[in-house]
Scaffold this active site. Structure first.
Site, PDB file in Angstrom:
ATOM      1  N   ASN A   9       0.862  -1.184   0.000  1.00  0.00           N
ATOM      2  CA  ASN A   9       0.000   0.000   0.000  1.00  0.00           C
ATOM      3  C   ASN A   9       0.894   1.228   0.000  1.00  0.00           C
ATOM      4  O   ASN A   9       1.471   1.574   1.030  1.00  0.00           O
ATOM      5  CB  ASN A   9      -0.896  -0.033   1.249  1.00  0.00           C
ATOM      6  CG  ASN A   9      -1.739   1.223   1.388  1.00  0.00           C
ATOM      7  OD1 ASN A   9      -1.793   2.053   0.474  1.00  0.00           O
ATOM      8  ND2 ASN A   9      -2.397   1.367   2.530  1.00  0.00           N
ATOM      9  N   LYS A  11       0.117   4.251  -0.260  1.00  0.00           N
ATOM     10  CA  LYS A  11      -0.530   5.446   0.321  1.00  0.00           C
ATOM     11  C   LYS A  11      -0.305   6.639  -0.615  1.00  0.00           C
ATOM     12  O   LYS A  11      -0.209   6.437  -1.828  1.00  0.00           O
ATOM     13  CB  LYS A  11      -0.023   5.683   1.752  1.00  0.00           C
ATOM     14  CG  LYS A  11      -0.152   4.396   2.589  1.00  0.00           C
ATOM     15  CD  LYS A  11       0.059   4.582   4.056  1.00  0.00           C
ATOM     16  CE  LYS A  11      -0.132   3.238   4.762  1.00  0.00           C
ATOM     17  NZ  LYS A  11      -0.027   3.329   6.208  1.00  0.00           N
ATOM     18  N   HIS A  95      -9.404   1.042   5.021  1.00  0.00           N
ATOM     19  CA  HIS A  95      -8.139   1.319   5.711  1.00  0.00           C
ATOM     20  C   HIS A  95      -8.374   2.302   6.858  1.00  0.00           C
ATOM     21  O   HIS A  95      -9.194   3.218   6.747  1.00  0.00           O
ATOM     22  CB  HIS A  95      -7.116   1.881   4.714  1.00  0.00           C
ATOM     23  CG  HIS A  95      -5.733   1.878   5.269  1.00  0.00           C
ATOM     24  ND1 HIS A  95      -5.286   2.848   6.139  1.00  0.00           N
ATOM     25  CD2 HIS A  95      -4.715   0.994   5.123  1.00  0.00           C
ATOM     26  CE1 HIS A  95      -4.038   2.557   6.493  1.00  0.00           C
ATOM     27  NE2 HIS A  95      -3.669   1.446   5.888  1.00  0.00           N
ATOM     28  N   GLU A  97      -6.746   4.746   7.847  1.00  0.00           N
ATOM     29  CA  GLU A  97      -6.531   6.162   7.507  1.00  0.00           C
ATOM     30  C   GLU A  97      -7.775   6.747   6.855  1.00  0.00           C
ATOM     31  O   GLU A  97      -8.079   7.927   7.030  1.00  0.00           O
ATOM     32  CB  GLU A  97      -5.282   6.300   6.612  1.00  0.00           C
ATOM     33  CG  GLU A  97      -4.011   6.093   7.436  1.00  0.00           C
ATOM     34  CD  GLU A  97      -2.834   5.499   6.676  1.00  0.00           C
ATOM     35  OE1 GLU A  97      -2.837   5.513   5.435  1.00  0.00           O
ATOM     36  OE2 GLU A  97      -1.913   4.983   7.355  1.00  0.00           O
ATOM     37  N   GLU A 167      -4.901  -4.741  10.727  1.00  0.00           N
ATOM     38  CA  GLU A 167      -3.920  -3.673  10.887  1.00  0.00           C
ATOM     39  C   GLU A 167      -4.190  -2.932  12.197  1.00  0.00           C
ATOM     40  O   GLU A 167      -5.015  -2.008  12.228  1.00  0.00           O
ATOM     41  CB  GLU A 167      -4.019  -2.688   9.716  1.00  0.00           C
ATOM     42  CG  GLU A 167      -3.748  -3.304   8.366  1.00  0.00           C
ATOM     43  CD  GLU A 167      -3.223  -2.276   7.369  1.00  0.00           C
ATOM     44  OE1 GLU A 167      -2.216  -2.572   6.717  1.00  0.00           O
ATOM     45  OE2 GLU A 167      -3.791  -1.175   7.263  1.00  0.00           O
ATOM     46  N   GLY A 173       2.785   2.743  10.754  1.00  0.00           N
ATOM     47  CA  GLY A 173       3.699   3.863  10.581  1.00  0.00           C
ATOM     48  C   GLY A 173       4.385   4.307  11.865  1.00  0.00           C
ATOM     49  O   GLY A 173       4.980   5.379  11.916  1.00  0.00           O
ATOM     50  N   SER A 213       3.836  -1.647  10.391  1.00  0.00           N
ATOM     51  CA  SER A 213       5.300  -1.668  10.574  1.00  0.00           C
ATOM     52  C   SER A 213       5.913  -3.036  10.282  1.00  0.00           C
ATOM     53  O   SER A 213       6.850  -3.462  10.963  1.00  0.00           O
ATOM     54  CB  SER A 213       5.681  -1.180  11.975  1.00  0.00           C
ATOM     55  OG  SER A 213       5.218   0.141  12.173  1.00  0.00           O
TER      56      SER A 213
END
Ligand code: 13P
Length: 250
Positions: A9, A11, A95, A97, A167, A173, A213
């Site tokens: 991904n 992003k 996701h 985000e 996730e 991140g 991560s």
């Protein structure tokens, strides 16, 4: 047997020329990867080019989102049919985000999953708890609720197409990875939850990816778990060597 999958991904990273370079590099280095399906999810502007460049390979192309609407006056949106029309076969949905910054709910994600499946796209559907929820020991409950909402009224036949990604938001991140034990217990829980709704055959064929991560240095210990079928990789998917090293970590 379920598939081993490593998906990148990207992003909101890489302008067009940089993206082309990265796809080329991944393509060149992917020859060492056996038995693991690779998928790249660059930003929309690169989807068409990625499909063309990866045409004769077994690397799949995903987008990172699609609209919940079929077509029409929805400025800035890209439909599932459009994604399919350029030859991409996967779409990342739900996701964290998108949940955090664009207010996506389980209900909206459910609509997106349905429209993706109608257009023969394989949805890579994300779930996962935030730090506070883990600290309050609510992570299983949170993930179960997300799954229930996101897959509401989705048939067994449709669900067979789905890939799931766990996730934990606190690991995305941040450089903090779930321990192999934390990943395994949640993946096992997710598989059990799916088994309760869709039966043991569908649950045992479901690929559940870990994201957060995941790097060349920790992929092996994560992928060694019986219910971890691969990874959804953010930062480390932006370097071809790291992405390929992760794919070779089974
Ligand atoms: P990182 O690998 O950068 O933590 O991102 C994970 C992720 O969000 C993949 O979708």
């Amino acid at each position: 047997m379920r598939k081993q999958i490593v998906a990148g991904n990207w992003k909101m990273n890489k302008i067009f020329s940089e993206g082309i370079e990265l796809i080329n590099e991944i393509k060149q280095k992917a020859g060492t990867v056996n038995q693991t399906l690779l998928v790249v999810a660059p930003p929309f502007i690169l989807t068409t080019e990625a499909v063309k460049m990866l045409k004769d390979t077994n690397i799949g192309v995903a987008t990172q989102n699609c609209s919940n609407k079929p077509e029409g006056a929805f400025t800035g949106e890209v439909s599932a049919q459009m994604v399919k029309s350029v030859g991409a076969n996967f779409v990342i949905l739900g996701h964290s985000e998108r949940r955090a910054y664009y207010h996506e709910t389980d209900e909206l994600i459910n609509e997106k999953i349905k429209i993706s499946l109608e257009n023969n796209l394989v949805p890579i559907v994300c779930c996962g708890e935030v730090l506070k929820e883990r600290e309050n020991n609510e992570h299983f409950q949170v993930v179960a609720k997300q799954i229930k909402g996101m897959f509401d009224s989705i048939s067994s036949d449709d669900f067979k197409q789905v890939i799931l990604a766990y996730e934990p938001v606190w690991a995305i991140g941040t450089g903090k990875t779930a321990t192999p034990e934390q990943a395994q217990e949640m993946h096992q829980f997710i598989r059990e939850t799916i088994k309760n709704s869709y039966g043991s055959e569908i649950a045992s064929n479901l690929s559940i990816l870990y994201g957060g991560s995941c790097k060349p240095g920790n992929a092996k210990e994560l992928f060694a778990n019986p219910d971890v079928d691969g990874g959804l990789i953010g930062g480390a998917s932006l370097k071809a060597d790291d992405f390929i090293a992760i794919a070779n970590s089974f």
